[in-house]
Design a protein around this motif. Structure first.
Motif, PDB file in Angstrom:
ATOM      1  N   LEU A   1      -9.501  53.883  19.795  1.00 18.78           N
ATOM      2  CA  LEU A   1     -10.021  54.218  18.473  1.00 18.78           C
ATOM      3  C   LEU A   1      -8.911  54.659  17.530  1.00 18.78           C
ATOM      4  O   LEU A   1      -8.971  54.398  16.340  1.00 18.78           O
ATOM      5  N   ALA A   2      -7.905  55.290  18.082  1.00 20.33           N
ATOM      6  CA  ALA A   2      -6.816  55.801  17.249  1.00 20.33           C
ATOM      7  C   ALA A   2      -5.861  54.698  16.815  1.00 20.33           C
ATOM      8  O   ALA A   2      -5.291  54.762  15.738  1.00 20.33           O
ATOM      9  N   LEU A   3      -5.679  53.690  17.637  1.00 22.88           N
ATOM     10  CA  LEU A   3      -4.697  52.659  17.325  1.00 22.88           C
ATOM     11  C   LEU A   3      -5.312  51.275  17.445  1.00 22.88           C
ATOM     12  O   LEU A   3      -5.386  50.712  18.528  1.00 22.88           O
ATOM     13  N   ASP A   4      -5.718  50.731  16.335  1.00 21.51           N
ATOM     14  CA  ASP A   4      -6.279  49.385  16.324  1.00 21.51           C
ATOM     15  C   ASP A   4      -5.213  48.417  15.826  1.00 21.51           C
ATOM     16  O   ASP A   4      -5.347  47.789  14.780  1.00 21.51           O
ATOM     17  N   ILE A   5      -4.118  48.353  16.581  1.00 21.83           N
ATOM     18  CA  ILE A   5      -3.001  47.488  16.211  1.00 21.83           C
ATOM     19  C   ILE A   5      -2.592  46.651  17.427  1.00 21.83           C
ATOM     20  O   ILE A   5      -2.829  47.045  18.568  1.00 21.83           O
ATOM     21  N   PRO A   6      -1.965  45.508  17.202  1.00 21.05           N
ATOM     22  CA  PRO A   6      -1.457  44.737  18.329  1.00 21.05           C
ATOM     23  C   PRO A   6      -0.410  45.558  19.082  1.00 21.05           C
ATOM     24  O   PRO A   6       0.444  46.207  18.474  1.00 21.05           O
ATOM     25  N   THR A   7      -0.500  45.533  20.396  1.00 26.34           N
ATOM     26  CA  THR A   7       0.366  46.367  21.218  1.00 26.34           C
ATOM     27  C   THR A   7       0.855  45.580  22.421  1.00 26.34           C
ATOM     28  O   THR A   7       0.082  44.881  23.060  1.00 26.34           O
TER      29      THR A   7
END
Length: 86
Positions: free
Chosen positions: A24-30
Motif C-alpha cells: 500500500l505504501a509503494l505502488d511503484i515498479p520494484t
C-alpha cells in the motif's frame, strides 16, 4: 509513512512483516534481487515480497551472496535494463 518505515525496519531485522502495508505504501515498479542460497535471509522472503507487491519483479542470482550482490555484474546489467524500461 511512519507505518511503512516501521515495517521496513522490521523486515530488515528479520522479523515478521505485514507485506500488505508495504504494498500500500509503494505502488511503484520494484526489482528485488536475491540469491536463492543466501545464508542470511531466506529466498522465500524475497518470494513473499514479490507475491505481495503487485509491480515487483524477482531477479534470482545464484552464487552472488547477500552483501555483495549490488556490486556483481550479474546484478548490474539486469538492474540497468529494469531502470531503462521505466
Amino acid at each position: 509513512e511512519r507505518e511503512f518505515r516501521d515495517q521496513l525496519d522490521a523486515w530488515v531485522r528479520h522479523k515478521a512483516v505485514d507485506v500488505s502495508a508495504l504494498r500500500l505504501a509503494l505502488d511503484i515498479p520494484t526489482l528485488i534481487a536475491h540469491d536463492p542460497k543466501d545464508d542470511q535471509v531466506p529466498f522465500s522472503e524475497a518470494e513473499r515480497l514479490v507475491h505481495a507487491w503487485p509491480r515487483a519483479r524477482l531477479l534470482a542470482l545464484e552464487g552472488v551472496g547477500h552483501s555483495k550482490i549490488l556490486k556483481m555484474p550479474e546484478f548490474i546489467a539486469p538492474a540497468v535494463d529494469f531502470l531503462c524500461e521505466r
